[in-house]
Design a protein around this motif. Sequence first.
Motif, PDB file in Angstrom:
ATOM      1  N   LEU A 106      13.588   4.415   2.872  1.00  0.00           N
ATOM      2  CA  LEU A 106      13.987   5.154   2.055  1.00  0.00           C
ATOM      3  C   LEU A 106      14.977   6.454   2.710  1.00  0.00           C
ATOM      4  CD1 LEU A 106      10.968   5.135  -0.226  1.00  0.00           C
ATOM      5  CD2 LEU A 106      13.113   3.966  -0.912  1.00  0.00           C
ATOM      6  N   VAL A 107      16.426   6.252   2.682  1.00  0.00           N
ATOM      7  CA  VAL A 107      17.090   7.184   3.156  1.00  0.00           C
ATOM      8  C   VAL A 107      17.706   8.347   2.149  1.00  0.00           C
ATOM      9  CG1 VAL A 107      19.418   7.407   4.275  1.00  0.00           C
ATOM     10  CG2 VAL A 107      18.074   5.114   4.398  1.00  0.00           C
ATOM     11  N   GLU A 108      17.361   9.407   2.765  1.00  0.00           N
ATOM     12  CA  GLU A 108      17.632  10.702   1.886  1.00  0.00           C
ATOM     13  C   GLU A 108      19.290  10.880   1.991  1.00  0.00           C
ATOM     14  OE1 GLU A 108      18.507  14.632   0.597  1.00  0.00           O
ATOM     15  OE2 GLU A 108      18.715  14.396   2.532  1.00  0.00           O
ATOM     16  N   GLN A 109      19.804  11.151   0.540  1.00  0.00           N
ATOM     17  CA  GLN A 109      21.155  11.190   0.389  1.00  0.00           C
ATOM     18  C   GLN A 109      21.898  12.294   0.982  1.00  0.00           C
ATOM     19  OE1 GLN A 109      22.263  11.634  -3.862  1.00  0.00           O
ATOM     20  NE2 GLN A 109      24.206  10.685  -3.394  1.00  0.00           N
ATOM     21  N   GLY A 110      21.583  13.595   1.451  1.00  0.00           N
ATOM     22  CA  GLY A 110      22.236  14.475   1.628  1.00  0.00           C
ATOM     23  C   GLY A 110      22.333  14.283   3.144  1.00  0.00           C
ATOM     24  N   SER A 111      21.191  14.223   3.866  1.00  0.00           N
ATOM     25  CA  SER A 111      21.209  14.132   5.132  1.00  0.00           C
ATOM     26  C   SER A 111      21.215  12.908   6.289  1.00  0.00           C
ATOM     27  CB  SER A 111      19.697  14.812   5.647  1.00  0.00           C
ATOM     28  OG  SER A 111      18.651  14.004   5.137  1.00  0.00           O
ATOM     29  N   GLY A 112      20.878  11.780   5.486  1.00  0.00           N
ATOM     30  CA  GLY A 112      20.698  10.393   6.087  1.00  0.00           C
ATOM     31  C   GLY A 112      19.698  10.378   6.849  1.00  0.00           C
ATOM     32  N   LEU A 113      18.609  11.186   6.751  1.00  0.00           N
ATOM     33  CA  LEU A 113      17.343  11.170   7.246  1.00  0.00           C
ATOM     34  C   LEU A 113      16.366   9.970   6.426  1.00  0.00           C
ATOM     35  CD1 LEU A 113      16.664  14.904   8.177  1.00  0.00           C
ATOM     36  CD2 LEU A 113      17.511  13.110   9.757  1.00  0.00           C
ATOM     37  N   PHE A 114      15.469   9.495   7.360  1.00  0.00           N
ATOM     38  CA  PHE A 114      14.779   8.598   6.616  1.00  0.00           C
ATOM     39  C   PHE A 114      13.258   9.110   6.348  1.00  0.00           C
ATOM     40  CE2 PHE A 114      17.999   6.088   8.319  1.00  0.00           C
ATOM     41  CZ  PHE A 114      17.816   4.833   8.054  1.00  0.00           C
ATOM     42  N   LEU A 115      12.722   8.470   5.194  1.00  0.00           N
ATOM     43  CA  LEU A 115      11.110   9.069   4.891  1.00  0.00           C
ATOM     44  C   LEU A 115      10.386   8.332   5.852  1.00  0.00           C
ATOM     45  CD1 LEU A 115      10.862   9.072   0.936  1.00  0.00           C
ATOM     46  CD2 LEU A 115      11.122  10.815   2.507  1.00  0.00           C
ATOM     47  N   ARG A 116       9.380   8.975   6.399  1.00  0.00           N
ATOM     48  CA  ARG A 116       8.333   8.342   7.251  1.00  0.00           C
ATOM     49  C   ARG A 116       7.240   8.784   7.102  1.00  0.00           C
ATOM     50  NH1 ARG A 116      10.336   9.308  13.027  1.00  0.00           N
ATOM     51  NH2 ARG A 116      11.754   7.903  12.387  1.00  0.00           N
ATOM     52  N   PHE A 117       6.003   7.687   7.270  1.00  0.00           N
ATOM     53  CA  PHE A 117       4.692   7.884   7.428  1.00  0.00           C
ATOM     54  C   PHE A 117       4.401   8.556   8.744  1.00  0.00           C
ATOM     55  CE2 PHE A 117       0.646   6.011   8.854  1.00  0.00           C
ATOM     56  CZ  PHE A 117      -0.305   6.787   8.031  1.00  0.00           C
ATOM     57  N   ASP A 118       3.597   9.806   8.544  1.00  0.00           N
ATOM     58  CA  ASP A 118       3.194  10.468   9.737  1.00  0.00           C
ATOM     59  C   ASP A 118       1.761  10.039   9.975  1.00  0.00           C
ATOM     60  OD1 ASP A 118       2.314  12.055  11.979  1.00  0.00           O
ATOM     61  OD2 ASP A 118       2.988  14.041  10.643  1.00  0.00           O
ATOM     62  N   GLY A 119       1.418   9.081  10.859  1.00  0.00           N
ATOM     63  CA  GLY A 119       0.021   8.583  10.928  1.00  0.00           C
ATOM     64  C   GLY A 119      -1.024   9.709  11.165  1.00  0.00           C
ATOM     65  N   GLU A 120      -0.544  10.740  12.121  1.00  0.00           N
ATOM     66  CA  GLU A 120      -1.550  11.867  12.294  1.00  0.00           C
ATOM     67  C   GLU A 120      -2.171  12.520  11.217  1.00  0.00           C
ATOM     68  OE1 GLU A 120       0.052  14.397  15.507  1.00  0.00           O
ATOM     69  OE2 GLU A 120       1.073  12.689  16.415  1.00  0.00           O
ATOM     70  N   GLY A 121      -1.196  12.934  10.093  1.00  0.00           N
ATOM     71  CA  GLY A 121      -1.974  13.603   9.252  1.00  0.00           C
ATOM     72  C   GLY A 121      -1.930  12.998   7.595  1.00  0.00           C
ATOM     73  N   ASN A 122      -1.257  11.771   7.803  1.00  0.00           N
ATOM     74  CA  ASN A 122      -1.020  10.804   6.734  1.00  0.00           C
ATOM     75  C   ASN A 122       0.110  11.534   5.786  1.00  0.00           C
ATOM     76  OD1 ASN A 122      -2.688   9.089   7.749  1.00  0.00           O
ATOM     77  ND2 ASN A 122      -4.316   9.183   6.225  1.00  0.00           N
ATOM     78  N   LEU A 123       1.076  12.320   6.359  1.00  0.00           N
ATOM     79  CA  LEU A 123       1.911  13.114   5.555  1.00  0.00           C
ATOM     80  C   LEU A 123       3.008  12.094   5.188  1.00  0.00           C
ATOM     81  CD1 LEU A 123       1.568  16.598   7.292  1.00  0.00           C
ATOM     82  CD2 LEU A 123       0.730  15.844   5.144  1.00  0.00           C
ATOM     83  N   LEU A 124       3.959  12.677   4.464  1.00  0.00           N
ATOM     84  CA  LEU A 124       5.283  12.214   4.161  1.00  0.00           C
ATOM     85  C   LEU A 124       6.293  13.077   4.741  1.00  0.00           C
ATOM     86  CD1 LEU A 124       7.153   9.591   2.923  1.00  0.00           C
ATOM     87  CD2 LEU A 124       7.209  11.139   0.930  1.00  0.00           C
ATOM     88  N   LYS A 125       7.298  12.486   5.421  1.00  0.00           N
ATOM     89  CA  LYS A 125       8.067  13.587   6.219  1.00  0.00           C
ATOM     90  C   LYS A 125       9.610  12.719   6.249  1.00  0.00           C
ATOM     91  CE  LYS A 125       5.498  15.973   9.662  1.00  0.00           C
ATOM     92  NZ  LYS A 125       5.124  16.211  11.137  1.00  0.00           N
ATOM     93  N   LEU A 126      10.411  13.496   6.589  1.00  0.00           N
ATOM     94  CA  LEU A 126      11.721  13.104   6.769  1.00  0.00           C
ATOM     95  C   LEU A 126      11.933  12.940   8.365  1.00  0.00           C
ATOM     96  CD1 LEU A 126      14.500  15.054   4.555  1.00  0.00           C
ATOM     97  CD2 LEU A 126      13.775  12.583   4.485  1.00  0.00           C
ATOM     98  N   ALA A 127      12.722  12.176   8.876  1.00  0.00           N
ATOM     99  CA  ALA A 127      13.008  11.795  10.246  1.00  0.00           C
ATOM    100  C   ALA A 127      14.174  11.109  10.608  1.00  0.00           C
ATOM    101  CB  ALA A 127      11.764  11.234  10.865  1.00  0.00           C
ATOM    102  N   GLU A 128      14.600  11.066  11.790  1.00  0.00           N
ATOM    103  CA  GLU A 128      15.575  10.467  12.461  1.00  0.00           C
ATOM    104  C   GLU A 128      15.175   8.890  12.316  1.00  0.00           C
ATOM    105  OE1 GLU A 128      18.782  11.457  13.583  1.00  0.00           O
ATOM    106  OE2 GLU A 128      18.246  13.587  12.695  1.00  0.00           O
ATOM    107  N   TYR A 129      16.148   7.934  12.131  1.00  0.00           N
ATOM    108  CA  TYR A 129      15.844   6.626  12.177  1.00  0.00           C
ATOM    109  C   TYR A 129      15.565   6.095  13.362  1.00  0.00           C
ATOM    110  CZ  TYR A 129      17.063   1.753  11.612  1.00  0.00           C
ATOM    111  OH  TYR A 129      17.085   0.220  11.693  1.00  0.00           O
ATOM    112  N   ASP A 130      14.527   5.330  13.605  1.00  0.00           N
ATOM    113  CA  ASP A 130      14.226   4.593  14.835  1.00  0.00           C
ATOM    114  C   ASP A 130      13.643   3.352  14.829  1.00  0.00           C
ATOM    115  OD1 ASP A 130      11.446   4.856  13.619  1.00  0.00           O
ATOM    116  OD2 ASP A 130      10.704   6.398  15.315  1.00  0.00           O
ATOM    117  N   GLN A 131      13.982   2.761  13.657  1.00  0.00           N
ATOM    118  CA  GLN A 131      13.627   1.248  13.369  1.00  0.00           C
ATOM    119  C   GLN A 131      11.950   1.130  13.569  1.00  0.00           C
ATOM    120  OE1 GLN A 131      15.900  -0.694  16.348  1.00  0.00           O
ATOM    121  NE2 GLN A 131      17.476  -0.831  14.986  1.00  0.00           N
TER     122      GLN A 131
END
Length: 144
Positions: A106-131
Motif C-alpha cells: 500500500l503506497v501513500e499517494q502524496g509521498s510515495g512511501l509504503f505502509l509497513r508493519f513494524d515488528g518491534e511494536g506491532n505498529l503501522l508506519k510509513l517507510a521507504e520501499y525496501d521490498q
Amino acid sequence: MKSFFALGALATLFQSAYCLAPGAYIIDTAKQDGLALTQEGDNTPLRFTSRVQFWDFTPTKGGYFEIRHESGAYINCDQTGDRICFPGDRPQAFLPEFQGENKYELVEQGSGLFLRFDGEGNLLKLAEYDQSIEEQFALIPLDQ
C-alpha cells in the motif's frame, strides 16, 4: 482483428483478477500470522493485534483508495519524524499494488512511501520501499 479483441479480453481479465475491489477488508500483516490491523483508541497508534476489525476501501482517482476503520476514522500517517500511523479524520489515499497470493503493498499517494508493519511494536508506519515482507498485507474481504 480477432487477435486484437482476444488481447483486449485477456487484458481485461488480467486487470480484474489483480485489481482490488471496493469494500470492507481485514488487513493482516504478511510477516506474522494471526495479526490484524486494529484501532484501539482515538489517540493511540494503529497496531497489529489478534483482534479482528474491518477497514473500508473506498476508491478515489487513479486507482487509489481511502482506507477507513469501521468506527469512521481514516488511516492517517505522519510523513515526517517517526512516520507512525494513527486514526484520524482526514482521508489519506493509498495505492494497492498486487504482490500475489492475495497480498498487497500500500503506497501513500502524496509521498510515495509504503505502509509497513513494524515488528518491534506491532505498529503501522510509513517507510521507504525496501521490498521486504513487512510491506505486504493480506487483504481479506468481509464477505469471505
